[in-house]
Design a protein around this motif. Sequence first.
Motif, PDB file in Angstrom:
ATOM      1  N   GLY A 114      -9.773   1.010  -7.850  1.00  0.00           N
ATOM      2  CA  GLY A 114      -8.073   0.795  -7.260  1.00  0.00           C
ATOM      3  C   GLY A 114      -7.969   1.665  -5.470  1.00  0.00           C
ATOM      4  O   GLY A 114      -7.418   0.942  -5.150  1.00  0.00           O
ATOM      5  N   THR A 117      -9.973   0.567  -2.941  1.00  0.00           N
ATOM      6  CA  THR A 117      -9.863  -0.820  -2.800  1.00  0.00           C
ATOM      7  C   THR A 117     -10.788  -2.113  -3.311  1.00  0.00           C
ATOM      8  O   THR A 117     -10.997  -2.660  -2.167  1.00  0.00           O
ATOM      9  CB  THR A 117      -8.872  -1.341  -1.211  1.00  0.00           C
ATOM     10  OG1 THR A 117      -9.575  -1.483  -0.006  1.00  0.00           O
ATOM     11  CG2 THR A 117      -7.270  -0.470  -0.905  1.00  0.00           C
ATOM     12  N   GLY A 119     -10.840  -3.588  -5.975  1.00  0.00           N
ATOM     13  CA  GLY A 119     -11.105  -4.275  -7.185  1.00  0.00           C
ATOM     14  C   GLY A 119     -11.816  -4.664  -8.382  1.00  0.00           C
ATOM     15  O   GLY A 119     -11.446  -5.912  -8.792  1.00  0.00           O
ATOM     16  N   PHE A 138      -1.668  -1.333  -9.156  1.00  0.00           N
ATOM     17  CA  PHE A 138      -1.333  -1.067  -7.545  1.00  0.00           C
ATOM     18  C   PHE A 138      -1.271  -0.537  -7.215  1.00  0.00           C
ATOM     19  O   PHE A 138      -1.413  -0.651  -5.587  1.00  0.00           O
ATOM     20  CB  PHE A 138      -0.611  -2.503  -7.676  1.00  0.00           C
ATOM     21  CG  PHE A 138      -1.434  -4.064  -8.725  1.00  0.00           C
ATOM     22  CD1 PHE A 138      -2.025  -4.960  -7.832  1.00  0.00           C
ATOM     23  CD2 PHE A 138      -1.176  -4.319 -10.071  1.00  0.00           C
ATOM     24  CE1 PHE A 138      -3.066  -5.325  -8.428  1.00  0.00           C
ATOM     25  CE2 PHE A 138      -1.946  -5.475 -10.637  1.00  0.00           C
ATOM     26  CZ  PHE A 138      -2.419  -6.141  -9.758  1.00  0.00           C
ATOM     27  N   HIS A 141      -4.060   0.600  -5.609  1.00  0.00           N
ATOM     28  CA  HIS A 141      -4.417  -0.154  -3.917  1.00  0.00           C
ATOM     29  C   HIS A 141      -3.419   0.101  -2.675  1.00  0.00           C
ATOM     30  O   HIS A 141      -3.851   0.134  -1.446  1.00  0.00           O
ATOM     31  CB  HIS A 141      -4.652  -1.732  -4.634  1.00  0.00           C
ATOM     32  CG  HIS A 141      -5.437  -1.993  -5.038  1.00  0.00           C
ATOM     33  ND1 HIS A 141      -6.750  -1.619  -5.523  1.00  0.00           N
ATOM     34  CD2 HIS A 141      -5.557  -3.429  -5.457  1.00  0.00           C
ATOM     35  CE1 HIS A 141      -6.933  -2.497  -5.673  1.00  0.00           C
ATOM     36  NE2 HIS A 141      -6.962  -3.803  -6.407  1.00  0.00           N
ATOM     37  N   TRP A 222       3.044  -7.652  -7.247  1.00  0.00           N
ATOM     38  CA  TRP A 222       1.216  -6.576  -7.169  1.00  0.00           C
ATOM     39  C   TRP A 222       0.933  -8.109  -6.278  1.00  0.00           C
ATOM     40  O   TRP A 222      -0.175  -7.227  -5.900  1.00  0.00           O
ATOM     41  CB  TRP A 222       0.741  -6.990  -8.649  1.00  0.00           C
ATOM     42  CG  TRP A 222       1.353  -6.073  -9.417  1.00  0.00           C
ATOM     43  CD1 TRP A 222       2.423  -4.726  -8.906  1.00  0.00           C
ATOM     44  CD2 TRP A 222       1.798  -6.522 -10.877  1.00  0.00           C
ATOM     45  NE1 TRP A 222       2.531  -4.335 -10.233  1.00  0.00           N
ATOM     46  CE2 TRP A 222       2.826  -5.006 -11.428  1.00  0.00           C
ATOM     47  CE3 TRP A 222       1.992  -7.105 -12.351  1.00  0.00           C
ATOM     48  CZ2 TRP A 222       3.474  -4.804 -12.619  1.00  0.00           C
ATOM     49  CZ3 TRP A 222       2.133  -7.312 -13.333  1.00  0.00           C
ATOM     50  CH2 TRP A 222       2.756  -5.519 -13.366  1.00  0.00           C
ATOM     51  N   THR A 226      -1.981  -6.146  -3.334  1.00  0.00           N
ATOM     52  CA  THR A 226      -3.078  -6.800  -3.539  1.00  0.00           C
ATOM     53  C   THR A 226      -3.865  -7.944  -2.628  1.00  0.00           C
ATOM     54  O   THR A 226      -5.288  -7.826  -2.010  1.00  0.00           O
ATOM     55  CB  THR A 226      -3.921  -6.794  -4.415  1.00  0.00           C
ATOM     56  OG1 THR A 226      -4.828  -6.490  -5.339  1.00  0.00           O
ATOM     57  CG2 THR A 226      -3.542  -9.183  -4.829  1.00  0.00           C
ATOM     58  N   GLY A 231      -6.875  -5.294  -1.731  1.00  0.00           N
ATOM     59  CA  GLY A 231      -7.695  -4.362  -3.247  1.00  0.00           C
ATOM     60  C   GLY A 231      -8.324  -5.218  -3.560  1.00  0.00           C
ATOM     61  O   GLY A 231      -9.507  -4.714  -3.783  1.00  0.00           O
ATOM     62  N   PHE A 233      -7.786  -6.251  -7.081  1.00  0.00           N
ATOM     63  CA  PHE A 233      -7.022  -6.028  -8.813  1.00  0.00           C
ATOM     64  C   PHE A 233      -5.813  -7.728  -8.655  1.00  0.00           C
ATOM     65  O   PHE A 233      -5.563  -7.926  -7.683  1.00  0.00           O
ATOM     66  CB  PHE A 233      -6.193  -5.053  -9.281  1.00  0.00           C
ATOM     67  CG  PHE A 233      -7.052  -3.664  -9.040  1.00  0.00           C
ATOM     68  CD1 PHE A 233      -8.381  -3.545  -9.371  1.00  0.00           C
ATOM     69  CD2 PHE A 233      -6.332  -2.300  -9.675  1.00  0.00           C
ATOM     70  CE1 PHE A 233      -9.285  -2.536 -10.274  1.00  0.00           C
ATOM     71  CE2 PHE A 233      -7.325  -1.373  -9.795  1.00  0.00           C
ATOM     72  CZ  PHE A 233      -8.667  -1.448 -10.187  1.00  0.00           C
ATOM     73  N   SER A 239      -7.303 -13.717 -12.720  1.00  0.00           N
ATOM     74  CA  SER A 239      -6.891 -13.971 -11.261  1.00  0.00           C
ATOM     75  C   SER A 239      -6.172 -14.503 -11.154  1.00  0.00           C
ATOM     76  O   SER A 239      -4.985 -15.348 -11.115  1.00  0.00           O
ATOM     77  CB  SER A 239      -8.442 -13.622 -10.588  1.00  0.00           C
ATOM     78  OG  SER A 239      -8.449 -13.220  -8.814  1.00  0.00           O
ATOM     79  N   THR A 328     -11.269  -8.295   0.046  1.00  0.00           N
ATOM     80  CA  THR A 328     -10.206  -8.674  -1.428  1.00  0.00           C
ATOM     81  C   THR A 328     -10.309  -8.639  -2.696  1.00  0.00           C
ATOM     82  O   THR A 328     -10.265  -7.709  -3.066  1.00  0.00           O
ATOM     83  CB  THR A 328      -8.713  -9.655  -0.786  1.00  0.00           C
ATOM     84  OG1 THR A 328      -8.592  -9.467  -0.386  1.00  0.00           O
ATOM     85  CG2 THR A 328      -8.006  -9.121  -1.354  1.00  0.00           C
TER      86      THR A 328
END
Length: 506
Positions: A114, A117, A119, A138, A141, A222, A226, A231, A233, A239, A328
């Motif tokens: 996290g 970043t 992920g 988050f 991140h 969030w 991200t 990030g 997550f 997802s 990402t």
Amino acid sequence: MWQRFTLYDLRVVGHYLGVLVSFSSLALLVPFLTALVFQEWTPAGHYLLTIGVSLIAGTALRFLHIDPGRLNRQQAIVVTGLSWIVLAVLASLPLYLSGHFATYTDALFDGVSGITTTGASIIQDLDHLSYADNMWRFMLHLIGGLGLIVVALSFGLFGRGAGASLYVSEGRSEHVVPNVVQTAQFIAKIAVGVIILATAALTLLCIFIGMEPARAFLQGLWLSITAFLTGGFAPMSQSILYYHSVPIEFLLMILMLGGSINFVLFAEVWKGRLDAFFRDIEIRTMILWLSIMTLVFTASLIGSAEFSSLPVLLRRGLFTIIASFSTTGLLNITTNQLTTVFTSGSFLVVALLMAVGGSAGSTTGGIKFSRVGIILKSLVSTVKEALAPDSARVVVSYFHVGHRILSPELVKEAMTVFVLYIVTYLVGALVGIAHGYEATQAIFESVAMASNGGLSSSIASAGMPLTLEAFYIFQMWAGRLEFVTLIALIVEVVVSLNPRRWGRRS
């Protein structure tokens, strides 16, 4: 010349490390307040405990030296390198207490993932994670994407003297404005402004697909964090596939693209210098690289039955390309599709995109377009020198916020970091293979960890061997620090092992 650390140096490092640890308690207030709002009393207790630990540890470290003065580069490197470790250890405490991790090491993996970043996540039962714990993921991140030092500088914690050394030690060398603190504040303002606007848009889109307003707001916040801070997550275990929304995916792609661009170039656009933006070596390298990789990816994937349809290829394929090169790691396909439906060629393209990453001075990981562009320019220079008469002096220039001359020192730095990344990718692949995993997946996973890319071939999962998990944690940390700070920190530890040669600063 590198000098042995003295007791005074250790006290100075401890003081600044204490400032960062104490400052982290402010970030912990966000999930704590979230827990209170949603009446999640058990998570609230976890964050209250972690805040107390952070304040006690930070205060104790700060009292190691009351008047630290100006940091030199050597001290700044040690502060930066250690801060990412110490804060990750603290950040993992509430994650472990959430009950969604089998061991503290698993929680530490997610904590490091996290804050760097990356992920990649090995959390269990993510869909039933509390709002407070999800908020903390988050927030990691947000802090890590902007950079621990940038966030601290934007609040004016270090002042100008120490700030300059710390800013450079975190892998940043370019200033939007001459003052380091103002540069950090500009970066923070850009990020916060984009996240606020994106949160509003994504909240409306989430309400449109049937979410209640409070949950839609959190999901929108969030997702904005991200995506723009690259990030990786996601709030849900599926997802981005969870939302089944083309508008949400389209907005996330724009955010990921924005997050992969150097913040210095944002300043150029803000000043109305669009010509400088499109002439920049990073932007031109990005366009060239992505054009080639997109053609190869499309040619490789179009033979797959699941992606033979043009609309599906555009939607799934384009999202995967942007999520990969921006490091990402978000997905609008399943992990199983990534490893089984994708052809070996398209799978390799995704790994290459993560390996290179985005622009320097952005929130992305990987080698970076600036270094690739400089290496390409160096090749051009070599060819020109071979063809030029002996008496000719070959000068190669490039454009990056103005015309610059390609110097041997710049090429050396780019090649050094390039080689370090490649070696780390290869070593990580060998470690994965040594643990019994298939070579292609081991290479992919190693690249994802060291580039902070986050996409996983399912090797990084709960129950993986502890030695492999520890190495992946090291790769994420090393990749985020871009090796120079890491190597300097290791050298510092090695040369300072003999306590008989320690001395007080005169």
